[in-house]
Design a protein around this motif. Sequence first.
Motif, PDB file in Angstrom:
ATOM      1  N   MET A   1       7.417   1.321   3.622  1.00  0.00           N
ATOM      2  CA  MET A   1       6.777   1.141   4.922  1.00  0.00           C
ATOM      3  C   MET A   1       6.908  -0.290   5.406  1.00  0.00           C
ATOM      4  O   MET A   1       7.099  -0.557   6.603  1.00  0.00           O
ATOM      5  CB  MET A   1       5.306   1.543   4.820  1.00  0.00           C
ATOM      6  CG  MET A   1       4.466   1.265   6.063  1.00  0.00           C
ATOM      7  SD  MET A   1       3.666  -0.347   6.001  1.00  0.00           S
ATOM      8  CE  MET A   1       2.416  -0.039   4.751  1.00  0.00           C
TER       9      MET A   1
ATOM     10  N   ILE B   1      -6.506   6.393  12.072  1.00  0.00           N
ATOM     11  CA  ILE B   1      -6.293   5.181  11.279  1.00  0.00           C
ATOM     12  C   ILE B   1      -7.456   4.200  11.405  1.00  0.00           C
ATOM     13  O   ILE B   1      -7.321   3.038  11.069  1.00  0.00           O
ATOM     14  CB  ILE B   1      -4.962   4.488  11.642  1.00  0.00           C
ATOM     15  CG1 ILE B   1      -4.890   4.163  13.136  1.00  0.00           C
ATOM     16  CG2 ILE B   1      -3.779   5.330  11.190  1.00  0.00           C
ATOM     17  CD1 ILE B   1      -3.759   3.216  13.497  1.00  0.00           C
TER      18      ILE B   1
ATOM     19  N   LEU C   1      -0.340   2.826  11.733  1.00  0.00           N
ATOM     20  CA  LEU C   1      -0.632   1.963  10.593  1.00  0.00           C
ATOM     21  C   LEU C   1      -1.726   0.952  10.936  1.00  0.00           C
ATOM     22  O   LEU C   1      -1.658   0.291  11.967  1.00  0.00           O
ATOM     23  CB  LEU C   1       0.636   1.227  10.159  1.00  0.00           C
ATOM     24  CG  LEU C   1       0.520   0.254   8.993  1.00  0.00           C
ATOM     25  CD1 LEU C   1       0.141   0.982   7.715  1.00  0.00           C
ATOM     26  CD2 LEU C   1       1.835  -0.491   8.801  1.00  0.00           C
TER      27      LEU C   1
ATOM     28  N   LYS D   1      -0.436  11.351   4.731  1.00  0.00           N
ATOM     29  CA  LYS D   1      -1.254  10.174   4.990  1.00  0.00           C
ATOM     30  C   LYS D   1      -1.553   9.458   3.676  1.00  0.00           C
ATOM     31  O   LYS D   1      -1.749  10.101   2.640  1.00  0.00           O
ATOM     32  CB  LYS D   1      -2.571  10.563   5.666  1.00  0.00           C
ATOM     33  CG  LYS D   1      -3.418   9.380   6.131  1.00  0.00           C
ATOM     34  CD  LYS D   1      -4.621   9.862   6.929  1.00  0.00           C
ATOM     35  CE  LYS D   1      -5.397   8.688   7.524  1.00  0.00           C
ATOM     36  NZ  LYS D   1      -6.563   9.136   8.316  1.00  0.00           N
TER      37      LYS D   1
ATOM     38  N   THR E   1       4.397   7.174  13.478  1.00  0.00           N
ATOM     39  CA  THR E   1       3.818   6.451  12.352  1.00  0.00           C
ATOM     40  C   THR E   1       2.736   5.495  12.847  1.00  0.00           C
ATOM     41  O   THR E   1       3.019   4.573  13.605  1.00  0.00           O
ATOM     42  CB  THR E   1       4.906   5.661  11.595  1.00  0.00           C
ATOM     43  OG1 THR E   1       5.891   6.561  11.103  1.00  0.00           O
ATOM     44  CG2 THR E   1       4.314   4.901  10.430  1.00  0.00           C
TER      45      THR E   1
ATOM     46  N   TRP F   1      -2.404   4.762   6.762  1.00  0.00           N
ATOM     47  CA  TRP F   1      -1.022   4.989   7.195  1.00  0.00           C
ATOM     48  C   TRP F   1      -0.849   6.488   7.396  1.00  0.00           C
ATOM     49  O   TRP F   1      -0.890   7.270   6.456  1.00  0.00           O
ATOM     50  CB  TRP F   1      -0.056   4.455   6.137  1.00  0.00           C
ATOM     51  CG  TRP F   1       1.403   4.618   6.464  1.00  0.00           C
ATOM     52  CD1 TRP F   1       1.974   4.824   7.687  1.00  0.00           C
ATOM     53  CD2 TRP F   1       2.492   4.560   5.533  1.00  0.00           C
ATOM     54  NE1 TRP F   1       3.331   4.898   7.585  1.00  0.00           N
ATOM     55  CE2 TRP F   1       3.682   4.748   6.271  1.00  0.00           C
ATOM     56  CE3 TRP F   1       2.569   4.372   4.150  1.00  0.00           C
ATOM     57  CZ2 TRP F   1       4.939   4.754   5.676  1.00  0.00           C
ATOM     58  CZ3 TRP F   1       3.820   4.370   3.562  1.00  0.00           C
ATOM     59  CH2 TRP F   1       4.996   4.562   4.318  1.00  0.00           C
TER      60      TRP F   1
END
Length: 342
Positions: free
Chosen positions: A268, A236, A333, A313, A331, A321
Amino acid sequence: MSETPRAAHPTRRDFVRTLGAAGLTAAVPLIGVRSIEAMPSLRTADEVGPKPTDPAESAVARLFATLSSEQRETICFPFDHPLRSRVENNWAIVEPTIDDMTAEQQELCREIMKGICSEDGFDRFMRQMDEDYGGFGAYHVALFGEPGSGGPFEWVLSGRHDTLRADGNSVPGAAFGGPIFYGHASKSFNEDASHTGNVWWYQGEQANAIFKTLDESQRAQALVDGSRAADASRTIELKGEKVPERGLLVSELDDQQKQMVRTLIEAMLSPFREADQQEVLACIEAAGGVDPMRLTYYTDGDIGEDGVWDVWKVEGPAFAWYFHGEPHVHTWLNVARTAPGA
């Protein structure tokens, strides 16, 4: 820290197979989320996001004021300490837990947690924490800077399947005050193909609803081999104009599919407070909206080999993300107005 399976709750995973795309989109819990297109005032706003006077940040200042000198030596750090920007799926930022604090301090930590969440999101996090780690009190918090002094500060919570933040917008241009992580292992470490009881799998349902609308050529672009990076947190890192040319470019989708991508992003955001939602949406708009983003689905990690993709993704110039749903949901982010160095 061991990864121990705990009790399960009902879920809706099989909706991917039984509902059409429009029906699934409607099923996503978008409580309190304003759509990207419905927020024109934020697209040019100089300041969005949480403020030092918001409920969560006010509680952070009150928590800081209650700390003993011994506690400050243990859980407080300068604002520029490298621990502040660290993000992991399972770690203790400091040794003491919330349960090691006084009753007043425990309640303030819960108040902060509630303040950074939507009502629905708080319930989901509490259930996830109960099942993953024995409850909210088992998590760890650290404070950076001096909350309430007028200078930058940040409260960071860590533990199994969570790295979460409250910073009163002390990190300009960075949503959530920096990269965050949330996850869940429901019922067992190795979840079934339906992710039974997983509080975050509704996001996977929405991602798969988009894939179902793609034609053969689009699916060939969107679907790639490989999934797990050696260091998931590096997946990320924001890349600016150097976003890898893999996956399907959102600008190539039709209007309905683009709206589904927006709905996925709103899914999200739904666990979080409105101020953080606004900042993420403003960051997306500042970086060109959803068109420059790429959708990537990974063939590796397909639980049950059912073609319902557990790993995917969404990545743009200043948006990353990474949803890794195998063996259970992780997850990662990271969102900003611009990528570092851009």
